[in-house]
Design a protein around this motif. Sequence first.
Motif, mmCIF file in Angstrom:
data_model
loop_
_atom_site.group_PDB
_atom_site.id
_atom_site.type_symbol
_atom_site.label_atom_id
_atom_site.label_comp_id
_atom_site.label_asym_id
_atom_site.label_seq_id
_atom_site.Cartn_x
_atom_site.Cartn_y
_atom_site.Cartn_z
ATOM 1 N N TYR A 241 0.806 -1.217 0.000
ATOM 2 C CA TYR A 241 0.000 0.000 0.000
ATOM 3 C C TYR A 241 0.841 1.269 0.000
ATOM 4 N N GLY A 242 2.083 1.186 0.437
ATOM 5 C CA GLY A 242 2.947 2.356 0.404
ATOM 6 C C GLY A 242 3.908 2.382 -0.760
ATOM 7 N N PHE A 243 3.886 1.338 -1.593
ATOM 8 C CA PHE A 243 4.850 1.235 -2.689
ATOM 9 C C PHE A 243 4.192 1.312 -4.058
ATOM 10 N N LEU A 244 2.985 0.757 -4.173
ATOM 11 C CA LEU A 244 2.316 0.689 -5.473
ATOM 12 C C LEU A 244 1.115 1.626 -5.537
ATOM 13 N N PHE A 277 7.564 6.451 10.679
ATOM 14 C CA PHE A 277 8.845 6.173 11.320
ATOM 15 C C PHE A 277 9.998 6.493 10.369
ATOM 16 N N GLN A 278 9.875 6.053 9.105
ATOM 17 C CA GLN A 278 10.919 6.324 8.119
ATOM 18 C C GLN A 278 11.061 7.822 7.849
ATOM 19 N N LEU A 279 9.958 8.522 7.865
ATOM 20 C CA LEU A 279 9.964 9.965 7.631
ATOM 21 C C LEU A 279 10.790 10.681 8.700
ATOM 22 N N GLU A 292 11.594 12.278 1.290
ATOM 23 C CA GLU A 292 10.653 12.441 0.181
ATOM 24 C C GLU A 292 9.977 11.120 -0.163
ATOM 25 N N ALA A 293 10.744 10.026 -0.109
ATOM 26 C CA ALA A 293 10.163 8.724 -0.420
ATOM 27 C C ALA A 293 9.144 8.312 0.630
ATOM 28 N N ALA A 294 9.436 8.580 1.903
ATOM 29 C CA ALA A 294 8.490 8.242 2.969
ATOM 30 C C ALA A 294 7.210 9.065 2.833
#
Length: 304
Positions: A241-244, A277-279, A292-294
């Motif tokens: 859900y966060g990649f596609l 968390f990644q952000l 930016e990716a997060a």
Amino acid sequence: MTEPWTAERLVSESLAQELIQIQFPELRPARAQLIGEGFDNMVYRVNERYVFRFPRRSIAVQLLERECTLLPELGRSSLALDIPLPIFEGTASPEFPWPFVGYGFLNGVPAYTLSLEQRMLSVERLAEFVKSLHRFPLDQAAKLGASYDTIGRFDFPVRLPKTMENRDKAVALGLWGDAAAFNPILENVNRCPLPPQAEALVHGDLHFRNLLADGHGELSSVIDWGDVHMGYRATDLGFVYGFLPPEGRTRFFSIYGKIDEPTRLLSRYRSIHINLFQLIYGHDKGDRPLVEAARQSLLLALEP
């Protein structure tokens, strides 16, 4: 306040080389180059052919030991993406108090560097990989030492406050604008019925820093298996859900198999939790591409 990724012990390049040469003299002269540093391990590329992981925190020791038991068996399962296979198992010594592990080097770039168009190239391969992993026999996984979820990834009385804390922190740091955007998921996920028991063997930490892509922009391997356990499928499906984009998810689930609405909501929550968390981690490390990716992954997870 100490962040959860704060190291208890660091391994310098010279110490990494010393440890490797003492325990694996066949690798002399060992030339080690730091290529990554995660929450739990420091990662060195050695002699261009191998990757050695050294724990940064004591909690990582049992995770490495679990990898060494499970990964060789998973490697025999014809997974659609490559996985690291342990070759060298270092032991605790006076020079370093914890074990460390060496694997064959898997070349690639982190998946978060891929554009949405490139990500669509790997939908089928990703679906086949997750499908095969989730079908690995649980009785066999248990015999190999796989545990159940010991940190309560869906223990909402504990997890939800942490997710909301990270949401508010992201807003305060100027990393995210609208805190209320998460409300439809965060206000409803704790009403989701959890499966009565573990459904599948799951990677446990599937996110865009733990998947690598090849020179053609296609996913090629999955790394960092320390969190592998017997748990809920949503633990891994959150990555989808966060990649596609939505059209990619449709193709993914046409191969993986349909999921019910509770699993879908749990997966979207997992994506939000991990990517908040990644952000914050990316911001703390000054890693703008990761930030930016997060942020993009959070936007994807919020799309129905």
